[in-house]
Design an enzyme around this catalytic site. Structure first.
Site, PDB file in Angstrom:
ATOM      1  N   GLN A   1     -46.686 -87.203  38.893  1.00  0.00           N
ATOM      2  CA  GLN A   1     -46.352 -85.977  39.669  1.00  0.00           C
ATOM      3  C   GLN A   1     -44.925 -85.482  39.156  1.00  0.00           C
ATOM      4  OE1 GLN A   1     -49.397 -84.520  41.471  1.00  0.00           O
ATOM      5  NE2 GLN A   1     -49.996 -86.182  39.983  1.00  0.00           N
TER       6      GLN A   1
ATOM      7  N   CYS B   1     -45.040 -82.829  46.077  1.00  0.00           N
ATOM      8  CA  CYS B   1     -44.691 -81.954  44.961  1.00  0.00           C
ATOM      9  C   CYS B   1     -45.797 -81.847  43.978  1.00  0.00           C
ATOM     10  CB  CYS B   1     -43.712 -82.922  44.224  1.00  0.00           C
ATOM     11  SG  CYS B   1     -44.217 -84.389  43.504  1.00  0.00           S
TER      12      CYS B   1
ATOM     13  N   ALA C   1     -51.066 -80.070  49.824  1.00  0.00           N
ATOM     14  CA  ALA C   1     -51.171 -80.982  48.655  1.00  0.00           C
ATOM     15  C   ALA C   1     -50.337 -80.071  47.391  1.00  0.00           C
ATOM     16  CB  ALA C   1     -52.630 -81.078  48.217  1.00  0.00           C
ATOM     17  N   HIS C   2     -50.399 -81.153  46.458  1.00  0.00           N
ATOM     18  CA  HIS C   2     -49.768 -80.297  45.033  1.00  0.00           C
ATOM     19  C   HIS C   2     -50.166 -79.261  44.650  1.00  0.00           C
ATOM     20  CE1 HIS C   2     -52.729 -83.150  42.618  1.00  0.00           C
ATOM     21  NE2 HIS C   2     -53.171 -82.276  43.190  1.00  0.00           N
ATOM     22  N   ASN C   3     -49.258 -78.348  44.041  1.00  0.00           N
ATOM     23  CA  ASN C   3     -49.402 -76.994  43.555  1.00  0.00           C
ATOM     24  C   ASN C   3     -50.117 -76.097  44.363  1.00  0.00           C
ATOM     25  OD1 ASN C   3     -49.865 -79.167  40.954  1.00  0.00           O
ATOM     26  ND2 ASN C   3     -48.882 -77.348  40.265  1.00  0.00           N
TER      27      ASN C   3
END
Length: 340
Positions: free
Chosen positions: A200, A220, A241-243
């Site tokens: 990540q 991230c 969570a990511h994105n």
């Protein structure tokens, strides 16, 4: 700190009814307040306490008609709740402003800079190449990784953790134990049944005026950024969570989980214990009721949903009414079957 009622009324643009030179030293609930305290009345259910309170002054609506004499001095404003919130904000700002300087031991790495009038608590850590603005308050045991950027007037409470490359805007608050920039949950399944880590390498971006609650985690991005837009308020114990992208001025209550790459609109209200699957879009001004599970995109602005799986709020209430009657309906069906 001590203020006259008139000073407070001037701050709130209110009108004094009573002793404008009365002194207040603290803030209190109207039902508990004693002499020297300032209280407020916004909910009509608490009006009875107005006539018995020991407070020296009470903030009330300019439309309130008194039913009995009151001993407290009144400050009449158009919106008592908002006015009291403004006062609390000034009070908190004054308390934070009293924190200045550097407590030892505190560490700041190479090529890092910090603006004037800042506070760094004991055992705080700032990595290399960080850019931190003015009037920033960094409480004890805060960790700030390399290449982090933090805007002016931002407060990081004790134990907050900002991983490398995190960007935090102006006037933000990150409460104790929050983690910004930890790895997104990225693992690729392998043929042998094991999982391979997907690195990540993105970051987290908080725009201006964002508040992050205690022990909330924001991962991230795999690549690019996980973004929390301007003015958004996130409660304690939330997982993002990511994105993920969260739009401007959205509020998210505790124990909500938002899965990777979901796009949340602006001015949304997400109640507690909501689960949102990944890779979907939630339209602006959507309201999601508590304990809802959202499994598909919401495309219409202003939609209100509830349930798991979540669907239209009013339809959900009707469905719940039927659900409660299922045992009775079952008995009726069985009785009809026996007669057949």
């Amino acid at each position: 700190m001590e203020f006259t009622v008139q000073q407070i009324a001037d701050l709130l643009q209110g009108q004094v009814e009573g002793d404008n030179l009365a002194k207040v030293r603290t803030l209190a609930k109207i039902e508990e307040a004693q002499a020297g305290a300032l209280a407020f009345l916004a909910n009509p259910k608490y009006e009875a306490f107005l006539y018995t309170t020991g407070a020296s002054a009470v903030i009330v609506s300019d439309k309130l008609e008194l039913k009995k004499p009151v001993s407290a001095t009144l400050i009449r404003v158009s919106d008592p709740y908002s006015s009291f919130s403004t006062l609390l904000q000034y009070y908190q700002t004054a308390l934070l402003a009293s924190k200045t300087g550097v407590e030892e031991p505190a560490f700041m790495g190479n090529a890092s800079t910090i603006g004037e009038n800042h506070y760094r608590g004991a055992f705080s850590y700032i990595g290399n190449n960080c850019k931190i603005g003015a009037n920033v308050r960094i409480f004890p045991q805060v960790y700030i990784g390399d290449n982090v950027t933090i805007g002016d007037n931002t407060t990081l409470f004790a134990g907050a953790k900002l991983y490398a490359n995190t960007v935090v805007g102006n006037n933000c608050t990150v409460h104790a134990g929050a983690v910004l920039g930890s790895d997104g949950f990225g693992f690729a399944p392998q043929a042998d049944g094991s999982y391979k880590i997907v690195p990540q390498i993105g970051n987290v971006v908080l725009e201006d005026d964002v508040s992050i609650g205690a022990n909330t985690t924001i991962d991230c991005a795999t690549m690019g950024s996980t973004v929390i837009r301007k003015g958004t308020k996130i409660d304690n114990l939330v997982q993002i969570a990511h994105n993920v992208e969260v739009g401007e001025h959205t509020v998210i209550a505790a124990q909500t989980g938002i899965s990777g790459s979901a796009k949340i609109g602006s001015h949304c209200v997400i109640a507690g214990q909501v689960g949102i699957v990944g890779h979907i879009t939630i339209a602006d001004k959507t309201t999601i009721g508590a304990q809802s599970g959202v499994g598909k995109s919401i495309k219409k602005t202003g939609t209100i949903i509830q349930g798991s799986p979540a669907f239209d709020y009013k339809q959900n209430l009707r469905a719940l009414t039927v659900f409660r009657k299922l045992p009775e309906l079952q008995r009726e069906v069985e009785a009809l079957r026996d007669k057949a």
